[in-house]
Design a protein around this motif. Sequence first.
Motif, mmCIF file in Angstrom:
data_model
loop_
_atom_site.group_PDB
_atom_site.id
_atom_site.type_symbol
_atom_site.label_atom_id
_atom_site.label_comp_id
_atom_site.label_asym_id
_atom_site.label_seq_id
_atom_site.Cartn_x
_atom_site.Cartn_y
_atom_site.Cartn_z
ATOM 1 N N PRO A 78 0.784 -1.243 0.000
ATOM 2 C CA PRO A 78 0.000 0.000 0.000
ATOM 3 C C PRO A 78 0.816 1.293 0.000
ATOM 4 N N ASP A 79 1.915 1.335 0.743
ATOM 5 C CA ASP A 79 2.622 2.616 0.891
ATOM 6 C C ASP A 79 4.129 2.386 0.949
ATOM 7 N N LEU A 80 4.841 2.820 -0.071
ATOM 8 C CA LEU A 80 6.309 2.675 -0.088
ATOM 9 C C LEU A 80 6.974 3.513 1.002
ATOM 10 N N SER A 81 6.282 4.520 1.513
ATOM 11 C CA SER A 81 6.844 5.386 2.549
ATOM 12 C C SER A 81 6.580 4.877 3.962
ATOM 13 N N ALA A 82 5.778 3.821 4.101
ATOM 14 C CA ALA A 82 5.502 3.274 5.439
ATOM 15 C C ALA A 82 6.812 2.881 6.105
ATOM 16 N N THR A 83 6.924 3.138 7.398
ATOM 17 C CA THR A 83 8.153 2.800 8.123
ATOM 18 C C THR A 83 7.854 1.859 9.279
ATOM 19 N N TYR A 84 8.879 1.067 9.602
ATOM 20 C CA TYR A 84 8.810 0.137 10.731
ATOM 21 C C TYR A 84 10.123 0.243 11.498
ATOM 22 N N ALA A 85 10.074 -0.083 12.772
ATOM 23 C CA ALA A 85 11.301 -0.122 13.564
ATOM 24 C C ALA A 85 12.230 -1.175 12.986
ATOM 25 N N ALA A 86 13.504 -0.851 12.913
ATOM 26 C CA ALA A 86 14.493 -1.807 12.410
ATOM 27 C C ALA A 86 14.523 -3.030 13.326
ATOM 28 N N GLY A 123 17.088 1.937 17.481
ATOM 29 C CA GLY A 123 16.074 2.971 17.405
ATOM 30 C C GLY A 123 15.783 3.476 16.001
ATOM 31 N N SER A 124 16.437 2.929 14.977
ATOM 32 C CA SER A 124 16.200 3.432 13.622
ATOM 33 C C SER A 124 14.908 2.841 13.052
ATOM 34 N N ARG A 125 14.382 3.532 12.067
ATOM 35 C CA ARG A 125 13.192 3.085 11.365
ATOM 36 C C ARG A 125 13.549 2.914 9.891
ATOM 37 N N LEU A 126 12.936 1.937 9.270
ATOM 38 C CA LEU A 126 13.196 1.649 7.866
ATOM 39 C C LEU A 126 11.902 1.768 7.077
ATOM 40 N N SER A 127 11.985 2.448 5.944
ATOM 41 C CA SER A 127 10.810 2.544 5.081
ATOM 42 C C SER A 127 10.781 1.354 4.136
ATOM 43 N N VAL A 128 9.605 1.058 3.613
ATOM 44 C CA VAL A 128 9.472 0.000 2.621
ATOM 45 C C VAL A 128 10.350 0.335 1.415
#
Length: 194
Positions: free
Chosen positions: A141-149, A158-163
Motif C-alpha cells: 500500500p505505501d512505499l513510505s511506510a516505516t517500521y522499527a528496524a 532505534g532506527s526506522r526503515l521505510s518499505v
Amino acid sequence: MTTAPASEHRRAPETERGALIAELATVRAALITTPRGLSDAQAAERPTVSALCPGGLIKHVASMEQGWMRFAVEGTAAMKYDLPEGVTWADIEAGTAREIPQWMIDHENGFRVLPGEGLAGIIAGYEDVAARTEEIIASVPDLSATYAAPEAPWEEGGSRLSVRGVILHVISETAQHAGHADILREAIDGRTAT
C-alpha cells in the motif's frame, strides 16, 4: 522473474514501482547470469579465502530478499533474531555462546550449497522469490511506510526503515553480491559475466 536484456531495463519505467522492479530485475540478471555454465560442483566451490561460493551467494540473496519483503509487508515482527536464554550478542560475536540459535545456523547454511542441492534448483528457488517480490512491490500500500528496524547488532538502535528503503537495500545488496559472484566465477574458470 524478469530477465529481459539490459537495454530493456534502461527504458524509463512509467512509475516508481516499475523503476524499482526494473532495477531489481537488472541486478538479479547479473547475479544469475554469472554462474551460467558451471557444474553443480563448481557452483559449490569456494575458490577464494572467503566462505562464498556462486550457488551459496544466490541462496543468500534469495533468503535475504524473502526476509526483507516479509518485513515490507508485516513490519518489524517479521524479522526477529531471538537468542537462547542466557546468550547475548556479545557471546555470539566472541564465539563463546554455549548455544547457537537455529536461525543463525540456517543463515550460515544459506551461503553454502548443501548435499542434494544443485544450481538449477537454487536459481529456480530464487526465481520464485523474485516473482513474489515483484508482486509485493507492485501491491504494497505505501512505499513510505516505516517500521522499527529489527533488533540486531548490525542495525542502528532505534532506527526506522521505510518499505522504499528496504527495496533499495535489496537492490544494492543484490548488485554487490553480483560483483562477488563475478570474482568467484573468474577464480573458478577465468570467465566473468561480462
